[in-house]
Scaffold this motif. Structure first.
Motif, PDB file in Angstrom:
ATOM      1  N   ALA A  22      32.460  64.269  36.580  1.00  0.00           N
ATOM      2  CA  ALA A  22      32.064  65.135  35.469  1.00  0.00           C
ATOM      3  C   ALA A  22      33.213  66.081  35.139  1.00  0.00           C
ATOM      4  CB  ALA A  22      30.806  65.921  35.823  1.00  0.00           C
ATOM      5  N   ARG A  23      33.208  66.568  33.912  1.00  0.00           N
ATOM      6  CA  ARG A  23      34.259  67.473  33.445  1.00  0.00           C
ATOM      7  C   ARG A  23      33.651  68.650  32.687  1.00  0.00           C
ATOM      8  NH1 ARG A  23      36.668  65.392  36.727  1.00  0.00           N
ATOM      9  NH2 ARG A  23      38.536  64.066  36.647  1.00  0.00           N
ATOM     10  N   ALA A  24      34.331  69.790  32.778  1.00  0.00           N
ATOM     11  CA  ALA A  24      34.014  70.944  31.934  1.00  0.00           C
ATOM     12  C   ALA A  24      35.021  70.940  30.806  1.00  0.00           C
ATOM     13  CB  ALA A  24      34.104  72.233  32.744  1.00  0.00           C
ATOM     14  N   LYS A  25      34.570  70.605  29.590  1.00  0.00           N
ATOM     15  CA  LYS A  25      35.513  70.368  28.507  1.00  0.00           C
ATOM     16  C   LYS A  25      34.938  70.806  27.161  1.00  0.00           C
ATOM     17  CE  LYS A  25      38.389  66.651  26.596  1.00  0.00           C
ATOM     18  NZ  LYS A  25      38.727  65.223  26.661  1.00  0.00           N
ATOM     19  N   ASP A  26      35.683  71.644  26.473  1.00  0.00           N
ATOM     20  CA  ASP A  26      35.331  72.053  25.103  1.00  0.00           C
ATOM     21  C   ASP A  26      33.886  72.528  24.992  1.00  0.00           C
ATOM     22  OD1 ASP A  26      37.896  71.360  24.280  1.00  0.00           O
ATOM     23  OD2 ASP A  26      37.309  69.291  23.831  1.00  0.00           O
ATOM     24  N   GLU A  27      33.468  73.391  25.919  1.00  0.00           N
ATOM     25  CA  GLU A  27      32.136  74.004  25.948  1.00  0.00           C
ATOM     26  C   GLU A  27      31.037  73.075  26.461  1.00  0.00           C
ATOM     27  OE1 GLU A  27      30.999  76.011  22.404  1.00  0.00           O
ATOM     28  OE2 GLU A  27      32.883  77.133  22.235  1.00  0.00           O
ATOM     29  N   PHE A  28      31.391  71.850  26.858  1.00  0.00           N
ATOM     30  CA  PHE A  28      30.392  70.879  27.287  1.00  0.00           C
ATOM     31  C   PHE A  28      30.594  70.452  28.740  1.00  0.00           C
ATOM     32  CE2 PHE A  28      30.009  70.472  22.742  1.00  0.00           C
ATOM     33  CZ  PHE A  28      28.669  70.133  22.526  1.00  0.00           C
ATOM     34  N   LEU A  29      29.494  70.204  29.417  1.00  0.00           N
ATOM     35  CA  LEU A  29      29.519  69.468  30.672  1.00  0.00           C
ATOM     36  C   LEU A  29      29.401  68.001  30.289  1.00  0.00           C
ATOM     37  CD1 LEU A  29      27.262  70.197  33.793  1.00  0.00           C
ATOM     38  CD2 LEU A  29      27.865  67.910  33.072  1.00  0.00           C
ATOM     39  N   VAL A  30      30.434  67.226  30.596  1.00  0.00           N
ATOM     40  CA  VAL A  30      30.488  65.820  30.179  1.00  0.00           C
ATOM     41  C   VAL A  30      30.529  64.944  31.428  1.00  0.00           C
ATOM     42  CG1 VAL A  30      31.622  64.128  28.704  1.00  0.00           C
ATOM     43  CG2 VAL A  30      31.855  66.573  28.191  1.00  0.00           C
ATOM     44  N   VAL A  31      29.674  63.919  31.462  1.00  0.00           N
ATOM     45  CA  VAL A  31      29.543  63.055  32.631  1.00  0.00           C
ATOM     46  C   VAL A  31      29.973  61.634  32.271  1.00  0.00           C
ATOM     47  CG1 VAL A  31      27.912  62.132  34.324  1.00  0.00           C
ATOM     48  CG2 VAL A  31      27.687  64.488  33.521  1.00  0.00           C
ATOM     49  N   TYR A  32      30.731  60.989  33.179  1.00  0.00           N
ATOM     50  CA  TYR A  32      31.296  59.668  32.934  1.00  0.00           C
ATOM     51  C   TYR A  32      30.919  58.697  34.057  1.00  0.00           C
ATOM     52  CZ  TYR A  32      34.391  62.592  30.052  1.00  0.00           C
ATOM     53  OH  TYR A  32      34.898  63.515  29.157  1.00  0.00           O
ATOM     54  N   ASN A  33      30.939  57.399  33.714  1.00  0.00           N
ATOM     55  CA  ASN A  33      30.784  56.394  34.762  1.00  0.00           C
ATOM     56  C   ASN A  33      32.166  56.055  35.328  1.00  0.00           C
ATOM     57  OD1 ASN A  33      32.022  54.599  32.972  1.00  0.00           O
ATOM     58  ND2 ASN A  33      30.159  53.458  32.520  1.00  0.00           N
ATOM     59  N   LYS A  34      32.224  55.108  36.259  1.00  0.00           N
ATOM     60  CA  LYS A  34      33.484  54.818  36.940  1.00  0.00           C
ATOM     61  C   LYS A  34      34.532  54.214  36.020  1.00  0.00           C
ATOM     62  CE  LYS A  34      31.742  50.348  38.590  1.00  0.00           C
ATOM     63  NZ  LYS A  34      31.337  49.574  39.791  1.00  0.00           N
ATOM     64  N   GLU A  35      34.113  53.673  34.871  1.00  0.00           N
ATOM     65  CA  GLU A  35      35.063  53.117  33.921  1.00  0.00           C
ATOM     66  C   GLU A  35      35.582  54.152  32.937  1.00  0.00           C
ATOM     67  OE1 GLU A  35      32.840  49.948  32.149  1.00  0.00           O
ATOM     68  OE2 GLU A  35      33.531  48.498  33.629  1.00  0.00           O
ATOM     69  N   GLY A  36      35.108  55.398  33.070  1.00  0.00           N
ATOM     70  CA  GLY A  36      35.554  56.447  32.173  1.00  0.00           C
ATOM     71  C   GLY A  36      34.757  56.537  30.890  1.00  0.00           C
ATOM     72  N   ARG A  37      33.620  55.829  30.821  1.00  0.00           N
ATOM     73  CA  ARG A  37      32.779  55.898  29.622  1.00  0.00           C
ATOM     74  C   ARG A  37      31.806  57.061  29.733  1.00  0.00           C
ATOM     75  NH1 ARG A  37      31.219  49.625  28.167  1.00  0.00           N
ATOM     76  NH2 ARG A  37      33.354  48.806  28.210  1.00  0.00           N
ATOM     77  N   GLU A  38      31.676  57.817  28.673  1.00  0.00           N
ATOM     78  CA  GLU A  38      30.784  58.965  28.683  1.00  0.00           C
ATOM     79  C   GLU A  38      29.331  58.502  28.760  1.00  0.00           C
ATOM     80  OE1 GLU A  38      29.375  62.448  25.620  1.00  0.00           O
ATOM     81  OE2 GLU A  38      31.533  62.009  25.721  1.00  0.00           O
ATOM     82  N   LEU A  39      28.586  59.113  29.685  1.00  0.00           N
ATOM     83  CA  LEU A  39      27.171  58.791  29.848  1.00  0.00           C
ATOM     84  C   LEU A  39      26.286  59.809  29.132  1.00  0.00           C
ATOM     85  CD1 LEU A  39      27.078  57.799  33.629  1.00  0.00           C
ATOM     86  CD2 LEU A  39      27.289  56.299  31.632  1.00  0.00           C
ATOM     87  N   TRP A  40      26.586  61.081  29.310  1.00  0.00           N
ATOM     88  CA  TRP A  40      25.824  62.129  28.620  1.00  0.00           C
ATOM     89  C   TRP A  40      26.617  63.440  28.678  1.00  0.00           C
ATOM     90  CZ3 TRP A  40      24.589  65.991  32.140  1.00  0.00           C
ATOM     91  CH2 TRP A  40      24.421  65.611  33.475  1.00  0.00           C
ATOM     92  N   GLU A  43      40.388  73.090  32.154  1.00  0.00           N
ATOM     93  CA  GLU A  43      41.829  73.047  31.953  1.00  0.00           C
ATOM     94  C   GLU A  43      42.334  74.222  31.125  1.00  0.00           C
ATOM     95  OE1 GLU A  43      43.815  70.971  33.431  1.00  0.00           O
ATOM     96  OE2 GLU A  43      42.195  69.817  34.355  1.00  0.00           O
ATOM     97  N   LYS A  44      41.582  74.615  30.108  1.00  0.00           N
ATOM     98  CA  LYS A  44      42.074  75.617  29.162  1.00  0.00           C
ATOM     99  C   LYS A  44      41.833  77.053  29.617  1.00  0.00           C
ATOM    100  CE  LYS A  44      41.405  72.631  25.113  1.00  0.00           C
ATOM    101  NZ  LYS A  44      40.663  72.467  23.832  1.00  0.00           N
ATOM    102  N   THR A  45      40.662  77.331  30.178  1.00  0.00           N
ATOM    103  CA  THR A  45      40.305  78.732  30.395  1.00  0.00           C
ATOM    104  C   THR A  45      39.827  79.078  31.802  1.00  0.00           C
ATOM    105  OG1 THR A  45      38.036  78.308  29.645  1.00  0.00           O
ATOM    106  CG2 THR A  45      39.632  79.019  27.978  1.00  0.00           C
ATOM    107  N   LEU A  46      39.375  78.109  32.574  1.00  0.00           N
ATOM    108  CA  LEU A  46      38.680  78.435  33.813  1.00  0.00           C
ATOM    109  C   LEU A  46      39.501  78.236  35.076  1.00  0.00           C
ATOM    110  CD1 LEU A  46      35.276  76.844  32.819  1.00  0.00           C
ATOM    111  CD2 LEU A  46      35.845  79.258  32.825  1.00  0.00           C
ATOM    112  N   ARG A  47      40.369  77.256  35.080  1.00  0.00           N
ATOM    113  CA  ARG A  47      41.088  76.899  36.305  1.00  0.00           C
ATOM    114  C   ARG A  47      41.904  78.058  36.861  1.00  0.00           C
ATOM    115  NH1 ARG A  47      44.958  71.880  35.861  1.00  0.00           N
ATOM    116  NH2 ARG A  47      45.885  73.260  34.305  1.00  0.00           N
ATOM    117  N   ASP A  48      42.624  78.757  36.005  1.00  0.00           N
ATOM    118  CA  ASP A  48      43.508  79.821  36.466  1.00  0.00           C
ATOM    119  C   ASP A  48      42.742  81.064  36.918  1.00  0.00           C
ATOM    120  OD1 ASP A  48      45.653  78.215  35.898  1.00  0.00           O
ATOM    121  OD2 ASP A  48      45.985  79.080  33.906  1.00  0.00           O
ATOM    122  N   ALA A  49      41.495  81.190  36.482  1.00  0.00           N
ATOM    123  CA  ALA A  49      40.722  82.395  36.794  1.00  0.00           C
ATOM    124  C   ALA A  49      39.771  82.218  37.968  1.00  0.00           C
ATOM    125  CB  ALA A  49      39.926  82.829  35.558  1.00  0.00           C
TER     126      ALA A  49
END
Length: 489
Positions: free
Chosen positions: A153-171, A182-188
């Motif tokens: 899963a990724r935190a991206k552009d205000e969304f929690l995005v979940v992927y399968n093992k092939e990198g396809r978005e599930l929900w 990457e943009k705002t949270l990692r450094d803080a």
């Protein structure tokens, strides 16, 4: 019986044998023993269904899907007009699949696509039973092959995005402004993304769940909870800390914010463990919870009179059990601290001064509890405590960066430990050296940054022996009085 067994009858033998009577089965088996053609056909069907069961999770390639969509788009137009013929065609569909599929050891969807490539003329016929069967397979069977199991899963552009093992978005779920690692949270935020968002098979059913905390997002409704979503994105559970806590004379309401977590089979019992930290604003006190990842129920807790900024795990002694590592600061002792806990013995509270002891809670079962000395810069520091700025696992040990606040500067030395938790040395950083030398030049400090200076810091590391702090490496006597292997979860 006819000269040969009908396809539908053979299909029943493999798919729904209960629909055949005992006599029918005996007749079929007798025929197969004497008819090489039907016997060969039966063997191919059997092998096909065996192969199908082992390949259900392998989807066709994107190129194959695109080609299939192109063909099937034409056939879908014919479906309404063929509604009356549907029962007969469904009844014959499986026997048609035999011709399409049996020579190829590939997943069903790919075999259908391969047939289309080889027999485009037959497929193009609007009244072709084969064409209709393949449309039916694509529209009805194809969803079975979609990999819906979350892999990451990724935190991206205000969304929690979940992927399968092939990198396809599930929900995906909208979380809110600032939710982008990457943009705002990692450094803080100390630690890795996996401390705040991770996928894990929480109940060992072969499907992964998604676990997340949101305290790092301003004004989020779920700042007080750790949340678990099912593989399809529905809410499985959410858990907060619903107890009031009293440390010394200070009482705190049940509004702890869930911060960071770790998941894994840390005690090697074939069950997933989940540990999460939560704190009050401004970061005192902190609780560590062990939760049942399947339902979020609390299993154990540990209270800490300060802030915990880092949560890691490592098998330090090679016994197969991964110790839980906590890095932060102890408000009662005014010292940065490092806690090492056996995951099977999470309980009690950290050592501290009497004014910070949590009421009604016994002393903890830490394997190691370590506090760090302050440097000679402490007289110039903005705060009276030092802190763990970074806790890092390195080959053969652990590295701890201890910092102090000097206006806008955060600086301090690195303490190095081996896997036996012996402090093996102290090293500097450029910013610390430059600032120290500047203070020397201004006459505010008298000590020099030489080998003796760093050796004094190393010797200043203290260990809790269960009763008092000592200047040599030791475990907690209370931990040593328990045999971890005999503990129960």
């Amino acid at each position: 019986m006819n000269d040969h067994i009908e396809n539908n009858t053979l299909e029943k033998l493999f798919l729904c044998p209960d629909e055949l009577s005992k006599q029918e089965k005996e007749d079929i088996n007798s025929h197969l023993e004497n008819c090489s053609l039907c016997s060969e056909h039966s063997a191919k069907l059997k092998e096909f269904y065996k192969d199908l069961n082992t390949n259900l999770d392998i989807p066709p390639t994107e190129r194959d899907e695109a080609l299939a969509e192109k063909f099937f788009a034409r056939k879908r137009l014919a479906l309404p007009a063929m509604a009356k013929e549907l029962p007969e065609k469904i009844d014959n569909a499986l026997s048609t699949f035999v011709e399409i599929i049996e020579p190829y050891h590939k997943p069903l969807a790919q075999r259908i696509i391969r047939y289309i490539k080889i027999h485009p003329v037959r497929f193009a016929s609007a009244t072709s039973v084969i064409g209709f069967a393949m449309v039916l397979a694509f529209l009805v069977v194809r969803p079975i092959f979609k990999d819906t199991n979350p892999a990451y899963a990724r935190a991206k552009d205000e969304f929690l995005v979940v992927y399968n093992k092939e990198g396809r978005e599930l929900w995906r779920k909208h979380i809110g402004q600032g939710y982008d690692w990457e943009k705002t949270l990692r450094d803080a935020n100390p630690g890795d993304l996996e401390n705040y968002l991770s996928t894990v098979d929480a109940d060992n059913d072969g499907k992964s769940e998604v676990v997340a905390t949101f305290s790092w997002i301003p004004k989020h409704d779920w700042k007080r909870y750790i949340v678990c979503f099912n593989s399809d994105g529905t809410l499985r559970w959410k858990r907060g800390y619903d107890k009031k806590a009293t440390f010394g004379n200070q009482s705190f309401p049940n509004d702890f914010q869930m911060l960071r977590f770790i998941v894994g089979d840390f005690d090697r019992d074939q069950k997933i463990d989940l540990f999460v930290t939560g704190s009050q604003e401004p970061y005192f006190p902190t609780i560590v919870l062990r939760l049942n990842p399947a339902n979020g129920d609390p299993l154990a807790e540990y209270l800490h009179p300060g802030n915990i900024t880092h949560l890691l795990h490592k098998d330090l002694d090679g016994d197969g059990v991964e110790e839980i590592l906590l890095g932060g600061t102890n408000n009662g002792l005014n010292r940065a601290d490092l806690t090492v806990i056996d995951p099977r013995l999470l309980e009690g509270h950290a050592p501290t001064s009497p004014d910070y002891v949590p009421r009604g809670v016994s002393t903890g079962m830490e394997k190691f509890y370590i506090i760090f000395p302050r440097t000679d810069l402490q007289t110039l520091a903005r705060q009276k405590r030092n802190y763990v700025q970074e806790l890092r696992l390195i080959p053969g040990g652990i590295e701890v960066h201890i910092i102090e606040y000097f206006g806008e500067l955060l600086l301090g030395p690195y303490f190095h430990f081996d896997d036996a938790m012996r402090c093996t040395g102290v090293t500097d950083e450029d910013l610390f050296v430059r600032f120290h030398q500047k203070m020397e030049a201004e006459g505010k400090l008298t000590k020099k940054l030489d080998a003796q200076y760093y050796e004094e810091l190393r010797r200043g590391v203290q260990y809790w022996d269960g009763e008092k702090f000592v200047n040599y490496t030791t475990m907690n006597k209370k931990y040593l009085s328990i045999t971890p292997q005999n503990t129960t979860r």
